[in-house]
Design a protein around this motif. Structure first.
Motif, short mmCIF file in Angstrom:
data_model
loop_
_atom_site.label_atom_id
_atom_site.label_comp_id
_atom_site.label_asym_id
_atom_site.label_seq_id
_atom_site.Cartn_x
_atom_site.Cartn_y
_atom_site.Cartn_z
N ALA A 693 37.23 -39.46 15.08
CA ALA A 693 38.08 -38.83 15.74
C ALA A 693 38.90 -37.98 14.77
N ALA A 694 38.98 -38.43 13.38
CA ALA A 694 39.87 -37.38 12.68
C ALA A 694 38.94 -36.19 12.40
N ALA A 695 37.59 -36.44 12.42
CA ALA A 695 36.83 -35.11 12.24
C ALA A 695 36.95 -34.20 13.22
N ALA A 696 36.99 -34.60 14.38
CA ALA A 696 36.91 -33.88 15.76
C ALA A 696 38.07 -32.97 15.68
N ASP A 701 35.28 -29.76 18.12
CA ASP A 701 34.25 -30.49 19.05
C ASP A 701 33.95 -31.78 18.63
N ARG A 702 33.90 -32.51 19.96
CA ARG A 702 33.73 -34.09 19.83
C ARG A 702 32.33 -34.56 19.21
N ARG A 703 31.42 -33.76 19.64
CA ARG A 703 29.69 -34.12 18.96
C ARG A 703 29.66 -34.01 17.56
N SER A 704 30.24 -32.71 17.28
CA SER A 704 30.24 -32.54 15.84
C SER A 704 31.31 -33.35 14.92
N GLY A 705 32.17 -33.94 15.57
CA GLY A 705 33.30 -34.86 15.08
C GLY A 705 32.34 -36.39 14.86
N ASP A 706 31.72 -36.74 15.83
CA ASP A 706 30.81 -37.93 15.69
C ASP A 706 29.97 -37.68 14.86
N GLN A 707 29.14 -36.58 14.46
CA GLN A 707 28.41 -36.55 13.49
C GLN A 707 28.90 -36.39 12.18
N ASP A 731 43.34 -37.48 5.96
CA ASP A 731 43.57 -36.90 4.38
C ASP A 731 42.06 -36.72 3.88
N TYR A 732 41.11 -37.59 3.94
CA TYR A 732 39.83 -37.57 3.35
C TYR A 732 38.93 -36.72 3.78
N VAL A 733 39.10 -36.58 5.18
CA VAL A 733 38.12 -35.29 5.82
C VAL A 733 38.74 -33.85 5.37
N ALA A 734 40.31 -33.74 5.15
CA ALA A 734 40.56 -32.54 4.85
C ALA A 734 40.34 -32.09 3.56
N LYS A 735 39.90 -33.13 2.70
CA LYS A 735 39.50 -32.71 1.15
C LYS A 735 38.25 -32.26 1.04
N GLN A 736 37.50 -32.29 2.19
CA GLN A 736 35.78 -31.86 1.92
C GLN A 736 35.90 -30.39 2.78
N ASP A 737 35.11 -29.89 2.05
CA ASP A 737 34.66 -28.47 2.41
C ASP A 737 33.41 -28.53 3.49
N LEU A 738 33.97 -28.57 4.80
CA LEU A 738 33.16 -28.58 5.85
C LEU A 738 32.46 -27.43 6.36
N SER A 739 33.02 -26.36 5.74
CA SER A 739 32.73 -24.93 6.62
C SER A 739 31.52 -24.48 6.87
N GLY A 740 30.53 -25.19 6.24
CA GLY A 740 29.10 -24.80 6.32
C GLY A 740 28.55 -25.67 7.41
N PHE A 741 29.31 -26.74 7.98
CA PHE A 741 28.71 -27.70 9.00
C PHE A 741 29.29 -27.64 10.30
N LEU A 742 30.65 -26.61 10.56
CA LEU A 742 31.42 -26.53 11.77
C LEU A 742 30.42 -25.78 12.72
N PRO A 743 30.66 -26.01 13.93
CA PRO A 743 30.09 -25.51 15.34
C PRO A 743 30.43 -24.00 15.26
N GLU A 744 29.57 -23.17 15.35
CA GLU A 744 29.84 -21.82 15.59
C GLU A 744 29.14 -21.25 16.91
N LEU A 745 29.79 -20.04 17.34
CA LEU A 745 29.04 -19.35 18.59
C LEU A 745 27.71 -19.34 18.46
N GLU A 746 27.26 -19.20 17.14
CA GLU A 746 25.71 -18.95 16.98
C GLU A 746 24.97 -20.11 16.98
#
Length: 860
Positions: A693-696, A701-707, A731-746
């Protein structure tokens, strides 16, 4: 004959053991008219005719033959079976089976086992068709049809009629000198030349029932075996509807049972095994039908005709056919939670067509059709003594009563749900954490026998190969943090990748306990360390609970190996260099995608007896390869890609090797990590839900949040055993650099499709191959040659828009071996922002097609 081959010294047991592995081949040659039914070969008689009176267990060699007037003959091995078929001694049968023994016997003057008698060639079926109903102008059947050339005049005949009482034909009975009976159907037929006459020819299939003219009567329909018994029961119950089918016990499947749809049906079987089988065959076609139990102590074959001769009254017959409810309730009261106190198995319910059981001896689910409730199959549930104790009979146990009771008790249970069956792995069962180790369970940290565990949810744990469990101390938070450190020392492209890998490894052991099972794809060039990582970190940490697969492994192979297990899968060399490999990997990826969700991937597999078994997979996959075959959005949202870089940092690799020896290379540390995950599985699952829920909220996106949330929750749980708060998770999720794993239009399917097209190479007239995107750019700038090249490939540029034909052979080549082959590309482009469906237009001089156009400005 030499002494060593005398009857007393021939080792029949050894001969049987040698040939048992070839049982199906041998029995097929001996009984060619039979067929496979589960673990048995069944046929009508020892000549191999059609039917089910003779059965052979292909695993044990045990056999039984009830084709001779219902008088059973049985044996325990293939030698005695062949002797029964040939009518010879067991010694002669053994000589036929064992060539070396045959040569020795022949050399000593002993005659060889006789060859099977040649079967008479089948006479071609006359091209005559029975006419229904018989016309009023038809004469009476000629007298010669009522005389048998061997058995003399007929002793009885019966008229078959339609529901409106029109004549269908006759069934005529002859008595043989050996006390057996012969029947001859007589029908009014039309020949190929239009001629019509009475002939000794069977009723047209599906064959009519005897007694259709009585179907207008209210109340139950009573089914007997044979016209004589049917007439006798009509005399006892003059106002009832009593019926039978033509052809006897082996012809149930050839009759038309549809007129009985919706009626209450009660079957009175003959008091022998063939009678029971016939009744079960009828019940298979009328599932609501009830089978009456013949009274104890009656001779074999006893039926309604015998009851009439004995002077049975209507009241006495009704007590047999429709017993008072009290005895049934009393009997059923002994069955609690699907168990009878004197039978060593559980009844699991029915799905309407099959009945399911769980024997204590095998701890494997057994499914039986109504027709499959015969003696040999009942012995797979319980031994002979148990059946004799519950269903006693003078000369054994009452198989018909046993079959009837089992089906009635099973039908009273809730419908069988295949998802209740669980294989090896970790599960949450109500409030219990259950680790299924194959031969036993670990429930909340304590060892429990599978047979003695009462599942709060009614789950069924099937026996499997043993997986070692750990009784020692659990890994501490500090020891759990060392797994994260180990994964971070790998040369992964992004810093957070090590954290995600550690989370996957920790959760993989308990993947069956998770609502969402994430998958990883570790990729990198040759020499980047993929194989080293698999061999030195992944394989030791997962141990025997993990399933290792290579690039040539198929989806079907994985399904068959996993069945109902909740296990992680390490799939190395997941390459797809050609069309065959791409198709194979596409199916594997689809299987992994289905395994992600909480309900798992439902797999239906057919059985030899015509039923099906459903397996539900709960697998967590980790793929390793140079390239990534998962390109569809549905796949990329469930499979996180981690890139390994080729590194020359010798000092880092030295640290990695040293830490690997202390952790993954230390069996005690590995066992403690696994035990920590299993013991805390319930808390870990709750924490993972909070992290998802925090990652979403970060990914949108709920699916990428689950993953991503599941992977991060697994990593966090390596260092914490307490429930996490939503604030701490954010707080834990916010400290991680997830930019390379976020859902994009592509990541969408349509964008992946567009990207594939733009990067596809087309061949120009002079042999040069260029990307479609380059031609599009030139055509947009006014290059006529580029425009002509695009049209030859089913595309064109007009007014800053790219037109793409819905169907075109060159486009089919460009999209071959992709999810968008078969002209599916048009559906994807139609979903792109600003897309328009265009009218029929030309693409070159030879192609006129409808198309989709997209705005090139949106994709510059």
């Amino acid at each position: 004959m030499s002494a060593r081959h005398s009857k007393s010294t021939v080792d029949f047991k050894a001969v049987n053991e040698r040939v048992l592995a070839s049982a199906e081949t041998l029995v097929l040659s001996w009984l060619p008219g039979g067929k496979r039914a589960g673990a048995e070969w069944v046929c009508g008689d020892r000549n191999g005719g059609p039917g089910r009176s003779l059965s052979v267990n292909l695993h044990t060699g045990m056999w039984s033959d009830f084709s001779l007037d219902g008088k059973g003959t049985q044996g325990g091995d293939l030698v005695s079976l062949l002797a029964h078929i040939r009518g010879c001694t067991q010694l002669e049968a053994a000589a036929e089976i064992d060539p070396s023994l045959a040569r020795s016997l022949n050399g000593n003057g002993r005659r060889p086992a006789p060859a099977p008698a040649p079967q008479a060639a089948r006479r071609p079926v006359a091209d005559w068709t029975p006419i229904i109903p018989v016309p009023d102008t038809a004469p009476e059947p000629p007298a010669w049809l009522s005389v048998h050339k061997e058995h003399g005049p007929a002793v009885a005949s019966w008229q078959y009629r339609t529901q409106d009482k029109s004549l269908i034909g006759y069934m005529i009975r002859f008595n043989r000198e050996d006390s057996r009976k012969d029947y001859r159907p007589v029908t009014w037929c039309e020949g190929p030349d239009g001629k019509q006459e009475w002939r000794a020819q069977a009723f047209r299939e599906p064959r009519p029932l005897y007694g259709l003219e009585f179907l207008h009567r209210d109340g139950p329909v009573y089914i007997c075996e044979g016209e004589k018994a049917t007439d006798a029961l009509r005399r006892i119950l003059p106002d009832a509807c009593v019926m039978t089918w033509p052809g006897g016990s082996n012809a149930v499947a050839k009759a038309d049972w549809s007129p009985l749809a919706g009626r209450d049906v009660i079957i009175w079987p003959d008091a022998d095994e063939p009678g029971t089988r016939a009744a079960l065959a009828v019940q298979q076609r009328i599932p609501r039908a009830r089978i009456a139990t013949p009274p104890a102590g009656k001779p074999k074959g006893w039926d309604a005709a015998d009851a009439f001769e004995e002077g049975w009254t209507e009241q006495r017959v009704m007590e047999l056919l429709e017993p008072k409810p009290e005895p049934i309730e009393t009997s059923a009261a002994r069955v609690v939670d699907g168990r009878h106190p004197d039978l060593p198995f559980r009844m699991l319910g029915t799905d309407g067509e099959r009945y399911y059981y769980f024997p204590d001896s095998k701890l494997k689910t057994v499914s039986l059709s109504p027709l499959g409730h015969v003696k040999l199959n009942l012995f797979s549930l319980a031994p002979d003594d148990a059946w004799k104790a519950v269903f006693p009979k003078r000369d054994g146990f009452d198989e018909g009563a046993a079959a009837n009771a089992l089906m009635q008790w099973n039908a009273a249970l809730p419908a069988f749900n295949p998802s209740r069956v669980r294989g090896r792995g970790c599960w949450i069962d109500g409030g219990d954490v259950v680790f299924h180790a194959g031969g036993h369970l670990r429930v909340n940290g304590k060892t429990v026998d599978i047979r003695h565990y009462t599942s709060p949810t009614g789950a069924i744990y099937e026996r499997g190969a043993d997986i070692p469990t750990h009784d020692g101390p659990l890994a501490s938070n500090m020891e759990g943090a060392r797994l994260i450190e180990l994964c971070r020392l790998l040369p992964l492209e992004r810093p957070v990748s090590g954290l995600l890998l550690a989370g996957w490894v920790y959760l993989a052991v308990i993947c069956g306990a998770m609502h969402w099972r994430p998958h990883l794809w570790v990729t990198g060039t040759a020499g980047s360390g993929k194989s080293w990582t698999a061999a030195n970190i992944l394989a030791p940490l997962l141990g025997e609970i993990g399933l290792s697969a290579q690039g040539s492994s198929t989806e079907a192979g994985l399904r068959g190996e996993l069945k109902c297990d909740a296990r992680p899968v390490i799939f190395d060399e997941a390459e797809s260099e050609d069309a065959v490999g791409q198709a194979r990997m596409a199916k594997v990826i689809e299987f992994a995608r289905q395994s992600s969700s909480g309900s798992g991937a439902g797999i239906l597999k057919g059985t030899a007896t015509g039923g099906s078994v459903k397996y539900t997979a709960h697998a967590a996959f980790l793929f390793l390869s140079i390239g990534v075959a998962a390109v569809r959005a549905a796949d990329t949202s469930r499979i996180t890609v981690l890139n390994l870089r080729k590194s020359d940092d010798r000092e880092n690799f030295k640290q990695l090797q040293e830490l690997c020896r202390e952790t993954a290379g230390n069996p005690e540390w590995v066992a403690a990590i696994r035990a920590r995950a299993i013991t805390n599985a319930l808390t870990i699952r709750k924490n993972v839900e909070v992290f998802s829920a925090a990652a979403a909220t970060f990914t949108g996106d709920r699916r990428s949040g689950d993953q991503l949330g599941t992977l991060l929750g697994g990593a966090w749980s390596l260092m914490n055993t307490q429930p996490v708060t939503p604030e701490a998770a954010r707080d834990y999720v916010a400290k991680q650099d997830l930019s390379g794993f976020l859902p994009e239009l592509e990541d969408s399917d349509e964008s992946q499709c567009y990207s594939h097209l733009m990067n596809s190479l087309v061949t120009l007239g002079h042999g040069m191959r260029v990307p479609v995107g380059e031609l599009v750019a030139k055509a947009k700038g006014g290059d006529r040659d580029a425009q002509a090249d695009l049209k030859r490939n089913g595309m064109k540029v007009e007014a800053d828009r790219l037109w793409i034909a819905n169907r075109h052979p060159q486009l089919e080549l460009l999209f071959r071996d992709t999810p968008w082959a078969g002209a599916k590309w048009g559906q994807q482009f139609a979903r792109m922002p600003g897309a328009q469906k265009m009218p029929v237009s030309k693409f070159g001089s030879m192609c006129t097609q409808r198309s989709v156009s997209i705005c090139l400005k949106d994709h510059d």
